[in-house]
Design an enzyme around this catalytic site. Sequence first.
Site, PDB file in Angstrom:
ATOM      1  N   GLU A 322       0.422  -1.021   5.560  1.00  0.00           N
ATOM      2  CA  GLU A 322      -0.404  -1.181   6.616  1.00  0.00           C
ATOM      3  C   GLU A 322      -2.241  -0.652   6.617  1.00  0.00           C
ATOM      4  O   GLU A 322      -2.343   0.383   7.208  1.00  0.00           O
ATOM      5  CB  GLU A 322       0.290  -0.545   7.588  1.00  0.00           C
ATOM      6  CG  GLU A 322       2.023  -1.001   8.239  1.00  0.00           C
ATOM      7  CD  GLU A 322       2.297  -0.228   9.296  1.00  0.00           C
ATOM      8  OE1 GLU A 322       1.393   1.342   9.376  1.00  0.00           O
ATOM      9  OE2 GLU A 322       3.704   0.149   9.989  1.00  0.00           O
ATOM     10  N   CYS A 419       4.668   1.785  18.082  1.00  0.00           N
ATOM     11  CA  CYS A 419       3.622   2.425  18.570  1.00  0.00           C
ATOM     12  C   CYS A 419       2.354   2.130  19.397  1.00  0.00           C
ATOM     13  O   CYS A 419       1.642   1.684  20.709  1.00  0.00           O
ATOM     14  CB  CYS A 419       2.605   2.987  17.389  1.00  0.00           C
ATOM     15  SG  CYS A 419       2.314   1.728  15.981  1.00  0.00           S
TER      16      CYS A 419
END
Length: 657
Positions: A322, A419
């Site tokens: 990521e 998240c």
Amino acid sequence: MGQAVSKVHAKPVSLKKVKITDDFWNYYIHLVRDVVVPYQWDAINDRVEGAERSGAVSNFKIAAGLEEGEFYGYVFQDTDVAKWLEAVAYLLETKPDAALEQVADEMIEIIGKAQQPSGYLNTFFTIKEPDKKWTNLTECHELYSAGHMIEAGVAYYRATGKRNLLDIVCRIADDIAVVFGDGPGQIAGYDGHQEVELALVKLYEATGERKYLELSSYFIDKRGQQPSFFEAEADRRGRTTHWSNNKIHIDPEYFQAHLPVREQEAAAGHAVRVVYMLAGMADVARETGDESLMNACRKLWDNIASKQMYITGGIGSMAQGEAFSFDYDLPNDTVYSETCASIGLIFFAHRMLQLEPSSKYADVMERALYNTVLAGMSRDGRHFFYVNPLEVMPDVCEGKNKNFNHVKPVRQEWFGCACCPPNIARLLASLGEYLYSVKENTIYSHLYIGGEMELSLGAAKVKLNQQSSMPWEGSARFEVTLEQPAAFTLALRIPDWSANASVLVNGEAYAIADKTVDGYARIDRQWVSGDIVELTLELPILRVRSNPLVKQNAGKVALQRGPLVYCVEEADNGQQLQQLLLPQDAKLAASYEKELIGGIQVIKAEGLKLQFEQWGSQLYRSDADAALKPASLTFIPYYAWANRGKGEMAVWVKERL
């Protein structure tokens, strides 16, 4: 620590003092209050049929001894509750809601019961691995989770005046201060995922306890020092890894631990961690006047904004980790561009504006907000993107090419690792904080979002009522209300997307050419109640091209109007978007379509489509005739894509010279 420099910094106007009433943003403000926050409460309580299980609330009940059961979810599952509470706090700060406050108070009571006598709070380690706490900071997010709860505690105290959650998070921070440091028996380290750094500065501001600021500074200064803390920690526990049965392999760049933070030249590693770290660094630099830390923030800001950021304000080009990859590597189809990363970039930009009000920070803040953040949530407030691609072919990302598995052509109801949805909620619930700041006798207007704001400048109480037609049109009108005349400066941002701007003060032209400093037009005068300032920004449709070093966009163009980046979607343009061409001289026309996706401005152009007649079954041909046929192209704002079912989408379109 670097050299300290005493400097007055800009302070954001508090959320309590700003009330948003804006034609564009009202929808999202109400959506967060009426739909998103209640929906997310259902999600973290496992009441959304068909969505991935969360377990977040039940974990706290189990840790508190109120329920029997096993821990469920990720090691950082607690943060979903913390971010939900933070969003609730911002909603309560802007508008009282007794029923919502009661739900939050009951959750906070459960959290208090789950806290250990030492102050330690983490349901994973309390329930599942009580003998392993603080043994794997590299991977297990203990300080990250603590940081999110600290942010929630500060926000809830500011909103309600209640100390229940604030006292809980002070005990968390006090415990961390005992556990970490260079003294005997202490851990001389830091977390794998930054977050606690910025949270501790918020706690310092709320309580005045300087040890919290010093603790944040400690974690920042410790990161990247040699010998490697993460390697030593891994050796101590036999190099086990939380995520598998293999031995751990540590990539220092992934954790931004390859160099001390002041020596890092480019953003590297996990994108969210980078911008959370930088937000914390900017906070510490602001509070301590540490010039070397400020310079490190500037250097990494420039690298991100000029070499590693998508046109949408997305960051993190690589699914693996990521993460950031390298300068000018910005693929559109395999992009990661996590919603949380753009939110973190907004946090960083907001803090840089406090260090030095410059429109370049607000321009990026606006770009990320109107494009990636809004794209991360559907119009119904119940579906979300984790990844924000700039080019999608559903057959590819839902097919057998595993390189595209992370890309989704439609928003998801919830995520096991959730998240992003609560991060969107807490940002939009606190949006009022990002509009204005004050430095000495100057009021800065960063974002053109309608509503009322009031503040005190010395003895003067100033009210500003802003009416904004953005993002669809380019006007903002400010009415000043004062009890008595007062001298101050109103500084209006001139965005990077508007080449021509003009200002009227009480109907008369006000020359701003020689009064624009760092991208802000400064109106310095003796104000009286009833004064009107009108800002007009030219809002052309811009053809945007990439730096030639961005090889993925060579020969392509993107459209932008105001803060909004545009895209083509299959719903308007049919399949095979890669065959579309936009001639350089094509006329571009914007028109507002009230019934489309909640009301949007679309851009239409007469373009071309590459067509091959009767290709046959051959994979390659040397005798094929390509024909360019006229095609009407329709572009919609990027944030609005994927609200009309599954289909292809592209931001960058081939340009015909």
